[in-house]
Design a protein around this motif. Structure first.
Motif, PDB file in Angstrom:
ATOM      1  N   LEU A   5       4.186  40.976  49.422  1.00  0.00           N
ATOM      2  CA  LEU A   5       3.265  41.039  50.552  1.00  0.00           C
ATOM      3  C   LEU A   5       3.399  42.372  51.290  1.00  0.00           C
ATOM      4  O   LEU A   5       4.498  42.840  51.549  1.00  0.00           O
ATOM      5  N   GLN A   6       2.255  42.972  51.586  1.00  0.00           N
ATOM      6  CA  GLN A   6       2.200  44.141  52.462  1.00  0.00           C
ATOM      7  C   GLN A   6       1.388  43.774  53.700  1.00  0.00           C
ATOM      8  O   GLN A   6       0.420  43.018  53.615  1.00  0.00           O
ATOM      9  N   CYS A   7       1.803  44.324  54.831  1.00  0.00           N
ATOM     10  CA  CYS A   7       1.119  44.011  56.077  1.00  0.00           C
ATOM     11  C   CYS A   7       0.984  45.275  56.925  1.00  0.00           C
ATOM     12  O   CYS A   7       1.962  46.008  57.127  1.00  0.00           O
ATOM     13  N   GLN A   8      -0.211  45.522  57.395  1.00  0.00           N
ATOM     14  CA  GLN A   8      -0.470  46.590  58.355  1.00  0.00           C
ATOM     15  C   GLN A   8      -0.710  45.957  59.719  1.00  0.00           C
ATOM     16  O   GLN A   8      -1.504  45.034  59.842  1.00  0.00           O
ATOM     17  N   ILE A   9      -0.004  46.452  60.740  1.00  0.00           N
ATOM     18  CA  ILE A   9      -0.112  45.869  62.074  1.00  0.00           C
ATOM     19  C   ILE A   9      -0.827  46.854  62.990  1.00  0.00           C
ATOM     20  O   ILE A   9      -0.391  47.997  63.146  1.00  0.00           O
ATOM     21  N   GLN A  10      -1.916  46.391  63.584  1.00  0.00           N
ATOM     22  CA  GLN A  10      -2.695  47.190  64.517  1.00  0.00           C
ATOM     23  C   GLN A  10      -2.505  46.658  65.935  1.00  0.00           C
ATOM     24  O   GLN A  10      -2.411  45.447  66.155  1.00  0.00           O
ATOM     25  N   ILE A  11      -2.463  47.565  66.901  1.00  0.00           N
ATOM     26  CA  ILE A  11      -2.501  47.198  68.315  1.00  0.00           C
ATOM     27  C   ILE A  11      -3.954  47.215  68.757  1.00  0.00           C
ATOM     28  O   ILE A  11      -4.593  48.271  68.763  1.00  0.00           O
ATOM     29  N   GLY A  66       6.688  45.528  54.472  1.00  0.00           N
ATOM     30  CA  GLY A  66       6.617  44.849  53.180  1.00  0.00           C
ATOM     31  C   GLY A  66       7.559  43.666  53.163  1.00  0.00           C
ATOM     32  O   GLY A  66       8.596  43.659  53.842  1.00  0.00           O
ATOM     33  N   LEU A  67       7.201  42.663  52.368  1.00  0.00           N
ATOM     34  CA  LEU A  67       7.985  41.426  52.364  1.00  0.00           C
ATOM     35  C   LEU A  67       7.863  40.747  51.010  1.00  0.00           C
ATOM     36  O   LEU A  67       6.759  40.671  50.441  1.00  0.00           O
ATOM     37  N   LEU A  68       8.977  40.268  50.470  1.00  0.00           N
ATOM     38  CA  LEU A  68       8.969  39.466  49.252  1.00  0.00           C
ATOM     39  C   LEU A  68       9.084  37.999  49.654  1.00  0.00           C
ATOM     40  O   LEU A  68      10.120  37.567  50.183  1.00  0.00           O
ATOM     41  N   VAL A  69       8.022  37.228  49.420  1.00  0.00           N
ATOM     42  CA  VAL A  69       7.991  35.815  49.784  1.00  0.00           C
ATOM     43  C   VAL A  69       8.495  34.993  48.604  1.00  0.00           C
ATOM     44  O   VAL A  69       7.959  35.110  47.494  1.00  0.00           O
ATOM     45  N   PRO A  70       9.513  34.155  48.784  1.00  0.00           N
ATOM     46  CA  PRO A  70      10.056  33.365  47.669  1.00  0.00           C
ATOM     47  C   PRO A  70       9.129  32.213  47.276  1.00  0.00           C
ATOM     48  O   PRO A  70       8.105  31.959  47.927  1.00  0.00           O
ATOM     49  N   ARG A  71       9.511  31.514  46.231  1.00  0.00           N
ATOM     50  CA  ARG A  71       8.698  30.435  45.680  1.00  0.00           C
ATOM     51  C   ARG A  71       8.438  29.340  46.722  1.00  0.00           C
ATOM     52  O   ARG A  71       9.315  28.985  47.499  1.00  0.00           O
ATOM     53  N   GLY A  91      -1.576  42.493  48.910  1.00  0.00           N
ATOM     54  CA  GLY A  91      -0.427  42.299  48.030  1.00  0.00           C
ATOM     55  C   GLY A  91      -0.768  41.512  46.781  1.00  0.00           C
ATOM     56  O   GLY A  91      -1.946  41.298  46.449  1.00  0.00           O
ATOM     57  N   THR A  92       0.276  41.069  46.097  1.00  0.00           N
ATOM     58  CA  THR A  92       0.139  40.423  44.792  1.00  0.00           C
ATOM     59  C   THR A  92       0.766  39.036  44.817  1.00  0.00           C
ATOM     60  O   THR A  92       1.871  38.857  45.350  1.00  0.00           O
ATOM     61  N   ILE A  93       0.040  38.076  44.243  1.00  0.00           N
ATOM     62  CA  ILE A  93       0.521  36.686  44.152  1.00  0.00           C
ATOM     63  C   ILE A  93       0.888  36.385  42.707  1.00  0.00           C
ATOM     64  O   ILE A  93       0.079  36.614  41.786  1.00  0.00           O
ATOM     65  N   PHE A  94       2.083  35.868  42.493  1.00  0.00           N
ATOM     66  CA  PHE A  94       2.495  35.373  41.183  1.00  0.00           C
ATOM     67  C   PHE A  94       2.526  33.843  41.263  1.00  0.00           C
ATOM     68  O   PHE A  94       3.238  33.287  42.102  1.00  0.00           O
ATOM     69  N   TYR A  95       1.753  33.177  40.426  1.00  0.00           N
ATOM     70  CA  TYR A  95       1.664  31.717  40.499  1.00  0.00           C
ATOM     71  C   TYR A  95       1.694  31.124  39.093  1.00  0.00           C
ATOM     72  O   TYR A  95       1.420  31.807  38.094  1.00  0.00           O
ATOM     73  N   ARG A  96       2.008  29.819  39.025  1.00  0.00           N
ATOM     74  CA  ARG A  96       2.113  29.132  37.740  1.00  0.00           C
ATOM     75  C   ARG A  96       0.903  28.224  37.537  1.00  0.00           C
ATOM     76  O   ARG A  96       0.534  27.443  38.413  1.00  0.00           O
TER      77      ARG A  96
END
Length: 215
Positions: A42-48, A86-91, A132-137
């Motif tokens: 996950l990528q995130c851009q934060i705006q004020i 940036g953030l790596l979200v677990p399963r 970002g990118t989603i990995f799913y089953r």
């Protein structure tokens, strides 16, 4: 194909980090029940979203450097880019809540720091824009990959006292300025020549001299 939604639920200051940091609680949910999400990059851009709040006269004056003369019709308050994270979200399945740590600068050359410092109270309207990118089953084809739509975003109001208390914790009763090397050398020489024991005394001596000549 997964369809994820995002909601920022809360924020708190991280008390024991190496540098100032806010931790946002991010709720991620899939629109399709039973989705098996392997992980998300996950990528995130934060705006004020500065136009979305009102400002007291003292705040408007401190924001002059960013938005211009508050008494001028040409003044235009606009949104500001704060940061990228940036953030790596677990399963997870269906939904989850994850920590999204956001490092915070106290460099007064950054527009976001000037904005936060100018505020006395209230809340800061923020806009989180996700990609970002989603990995799913998939039951039939196994591991699959898809992208997060660029339209995915979430709004959140950051209480000004949270930012103030965080900076007071990491930099109690102090602030940071970056100087050009030549200016620093001149200030250092002034400090030595006048026998001043601290940088605060050097700056205070210079300011006292200037203020005496003001009308």
């Amino acid at each position: 194909m997964p369809d994820l939604s995002f909601q920022v639920e809360s924020v708190e200051s991280v008390r024991c980090a190496a540098a100032p940091m806010l931790n946002f609680k991010l709720h991620i949910a899939s629109a399709i029940a039973g989705d098996d999400i392997a992980n998300v990059i996950l990528q995130c851009q934060i705006q004020i979203e500065a136009p979305r709040r009102r400002y007291q006269p003292a705040e408007q004056e401190r924001l002059r450097e960013l938005f211009g003369d508050p008494n001028s019709a040409s003044q235009k308050i606009h949104s500001l880019l704060w940061t990228h994270v940036g953030l790596l979200v677990p399963r997870f399945q269906n939904d989850c809540v994850v920590d999204m740590p956001v490092p915070c600068s106290y460099d007064f050359n950054a527009a976001a720091v000037k904005f936060f410092y100018a505020l006395e109270d209230g809340k800061v309207p923020l806009l989180f824009q996700f990609s970002g990118t989603i990995f799913y089953r998939d039951e039939n084809t196994g591991l699959q990959i898809s992208r997060i739509a660029w339209s995915k975003e979430a709004q959140f109001s950051l209480p000004v006292p949270v930012w103030q208390e965080m900076m007071d914790h990491y930099y109690p009763n102090s602030a940071w300025l970056r100087l050009d090397r030549n200016q620093f050398d001149r200030l250092y020489q002034y400090k030595r020549q006048h026998g001043l024991s601290s940088w605060e005394q050097a700056v205070e001596s210079l300011l006292d001299g200037v203020e005496e000549n003001l009308p």
